[in-house]
Design a protein around this motif. Structure first.
Motif, short mmCIF file in Angstrom:
data_model
loop_
_atom_site.label_atom_id
_atom_site.label_comp_id
_atom_site.label_asym_id
_atom_site.label_seq_id
_atom_site.Cartn_x
_atom_site.Cartn_y
_atom_site.Cartn_z
N TYR A 1 0.80 -1.22 0.00
CA TYR A 1 0.00 0.00 0.00
C TYR A 1 0.83 1.28 0.00
CZ TYR A 1 -3.27 -3.52 1.69
OH TYR A 1 -4.02 -4.65 1.82
N ALA A 2 2.05 1.19 0.54
CA ALA A 2 2.85 2.40 0.72
C ALA A 2 4.04 2.41 -0.23
CB ALA A 2 3.34 2.49 2.17
N LYS A 3 4.17 3.43 -1.03
CA LYS A 3 5.31 3.55 -1.93
C LYS A 3 6.56 3.88 -1.12
CE LYS A 3 2.73 5.05 -6.01
NZ LYS A 3 2.55 6.14 -7.01
N GLY A 4 7.67 3.30 -1.53
CA GLY A 4 8.95 3.60 -0.91
C GLY A 4 9.27 2.75 0.29
N LEU A 5 8.33 1.92 0.78
CA LEU A 5 8.61 1.05 1.90
C LEU A 5 9.24 -0.24 1.38
CD1 LEU A 5 8.34 0.70 4.95
CD2 LEU A 5 6.12 -0.38 4.56
N LEU B 1 16.50 -13.67 -10.81
CA LEU B 1 16.48 -12.56 -9.86
C LEU B 1 16.53 -11.21 -10.57
CD1 LEU B 1 18.76 -13.81 -6.95
CD2 LEU B 1 16.26 -13.78 -7.08
N ALA B 2 17.25 -11.14 -11.69
CA ALA B 2 17.33 -9.87 -12.41
C ALA B 2 15.94 -9.41 -12.85
CB ALA B 2 18.25 -10.01 -13.62
N GLY B 3 15.15 -10.32 -13.40
CA GLY B 3 13.80 -9.97 -13.82
C GLY B 3 12.91 -9.60 -12.65
N PRO C 1 10.87 -2.94 -7.57
CA PRO C 1 11.89 -2.04 -7.00
C PRO C 1 11.76 -1.83 -5.51
CG PRO C 1 10.24 -0.83 -8.26
CD PRO C 1 9.99 -2.27 -8.54
N SER C 2 10.65 -2.22 -4.90
CA SER C 2 10.48 -2.03 -3.46
C SER C 2 10.93 -3.24 -2.65
CB SER C 2 9.01 -1.74 -3.13
OG SER C 2 8.20 -2.86 -3.45
#
Length: 320
Positions: A101-105, A126-128, A134-135
Motif C-alpha cells: 500500500y505504501a510507496k517507498g517502503l 532474480l534480475a527480472g 523495485p520495493s
C-alpha cells in the motif's frame, strides 16, 4: 525454569532494544563471532561490542560465551535469539504487507543458495524479479545445501535453494529447476566415445573432485561407497570451472551438473558424457519452514522463482 524467567525478562525489556540490536545478536550467533556479526551488520566492531554490552546490562545476564571455538549463546542468549527471530519475522511480515500500500517502503528477503543454482539459474531469475519489484531487496548468500537447510530450519533465512539430495525433513519445498549430472573428460580419453555411461564404469579412473564439504561431492562419494569403492582423487578444487580446466589437461575425470559442464565447454575442450544412473537427474528446490508464513513480498519471490519449474516433484515436496 531459568529459560522461562529469562524469556519473560526479555519480553519485559525488549522494547528498550532496537531492531539493529536484534539483528546484530542474530548475526553474531549465526557466525559465531562478534567481528563477523558486526561485519554482516555493517557495523564497526567497537559499536557492536558496545551494543552487546548494553543488551546484557539491560537484561542483567550475559548473552554470549567466548570460547576457544568462538562465540556461543548462553541459555539467556538462546532465549533472546528465539524472541529476536520472532520479532524480526513479524516486522518483516508487516513491512511486506504494508509495502503493498505504501510507496517507498522496502521489503527484504534473505535468500540462501547452493553453488549450482547461484551460478547457473538465479542470476536471470532474480534480475527480472528485482527489475519488476523495485520495493523489494534480496540478501543473497552462497552456502552448501546442507548448511542452507540448517539455516532455514533455524529461522536464519526466509528461503533456500538446494539440491534435493540433502535431507529436507521438516521443511516445505517447491521445485525450482532440473539438472542432470554428467561426466566430463578430455576429448582423447578412452571413454570419451560413449553416448552415456554408468557411474560404476568410472570408478577405476582417477578423478578431479570438488572440495570437501561440497554437497555434490559428498553425494558422489556416498554412491561410490554403496558400490564398495572410494573415488581416487588426483586433486580437489572449489568450482566446476576449475575442475573442467584440469579435466581438459588430462588430469582425470570429473562429474558436474550438465549446465556447469556446458558453460565450461565454451572455454575448455572437454567431452560431456551423461550419466545413465537413475540418481543422475536431480532437482533443485526452493525450501522454507512454511511458505504460507512468509511475508507477502517473499511469497511473490517464491512464485516468480517457481514459475518455470519442472512439473515433476520429489519425495521431499511437502507444499501444496
Amino acid at each position: 525454569m531459568g529459560d522461562l524467567v529469562t524469556a519473560h525478562a526479555f519480553i519485559q525489556t525488549a522494547m528498550r532494544f532496537d531492531l539493529t540490536d536484534l539483528r546484530l545478536l542474530l548475526h553474531i550467533v549465526e557466525t559465531g563471532s562478534i567481528t563477523a556479526g558486526a561485519d554482516r551488520s555493517a557495523m564497526a566492531l567497537a559499536s557492536a561490542s558496545a551494543r552487546v554490552r548494553g543488551m546484557e546490562e539491560t537484561l542483567g545476564v550475559p548473552l554470549l560465551e567466548r570460547g576457544r571455538r568462538g562465540i556461543s549463546p548462553t541459555p539467556a542468549g538462546r532465549a533472546a535469539v528465539h524472541h529476536a527471530r520472532l520479532v524480526l519475522h513479524q516486522i518483516e511480515r508487516m513491512r511486506g504487507e504494508l509495502a503493498e500500500y505504501a510507496k517507498g517502503l522496502k521489503g527484504h528477503v534473505r535468500l540462501l543458495s547452493n553453488t549450482a543454482a547461484l551460478t547457473e539459474f538465479l542470476p536471470d531469475a532474480l534480475a527480472g524479479f528485482l527489475a519488476a519489484n523495485p520495493s523489494i531487496d534480496i540478501d543473497l548468500e552462497e552456502r552448501p545445501s546442507h548448511a542452507i537447510v540448517e539455516a532455514v530450519a533455524a529461522g536464519l533465512a526466509d528461503l533456500g535453494v538446494v539440491a534435493d539430495m540433502v535431507d529436507l525433513a521438516g521443511l516445505e519445498t517447491r521445485p525450482f529447476r532440473a539438472d542432470h549430472l554428467v561426466a566430463v573428460m578430455a576429448p582423447g580419453h578412452p571413454l570419451a566415445g560413449h553416448e552415456a555411461i554408468a557411474f560404476a564404469d568410472l570408478l577405476d579412473e582417477p578423478f578431479v573432485g570438488l572440495s570437501p564439504g561440497s554437497a555434490l561431492q559428498d553425494y558422489l562419494n556416498a554412491h561410490a561407497a554403496r558400490a564398495g569403492r572410494t573415488l581416487a582423487f588426483r586433486v580437489r578444487v572449489r568450482s566446476a570451472d576449475a575442475l573442467c580446466r584440469l579435466v581438459e589437461r588430462g588430469v582425470g575425470l570429473g562429474i558436474v551438473p550438465e549446465t556447469a559442464a556446458q558453460r565450461a565447454s565454451r572455454g575448455a575442450a572437454i567431452r560431456i558424457v551423461p550419466l545413465r544412473d537413475a540418481w543422475a537427474p536431480r532437482l533443485l528446490v526452493l525450501c522454507a519452514r512454511r511458505f504460507t508464513d512468509l511475508p507477502a513480498h517473499a511469497r511473490r519471490l517464491v512464485d516468480t522463482l517457481s514459475a518455470d519449474a519442472p512439473a515433476a516433484s520429489t519425495r521431499n515436496d511437502k507444499s501444496a
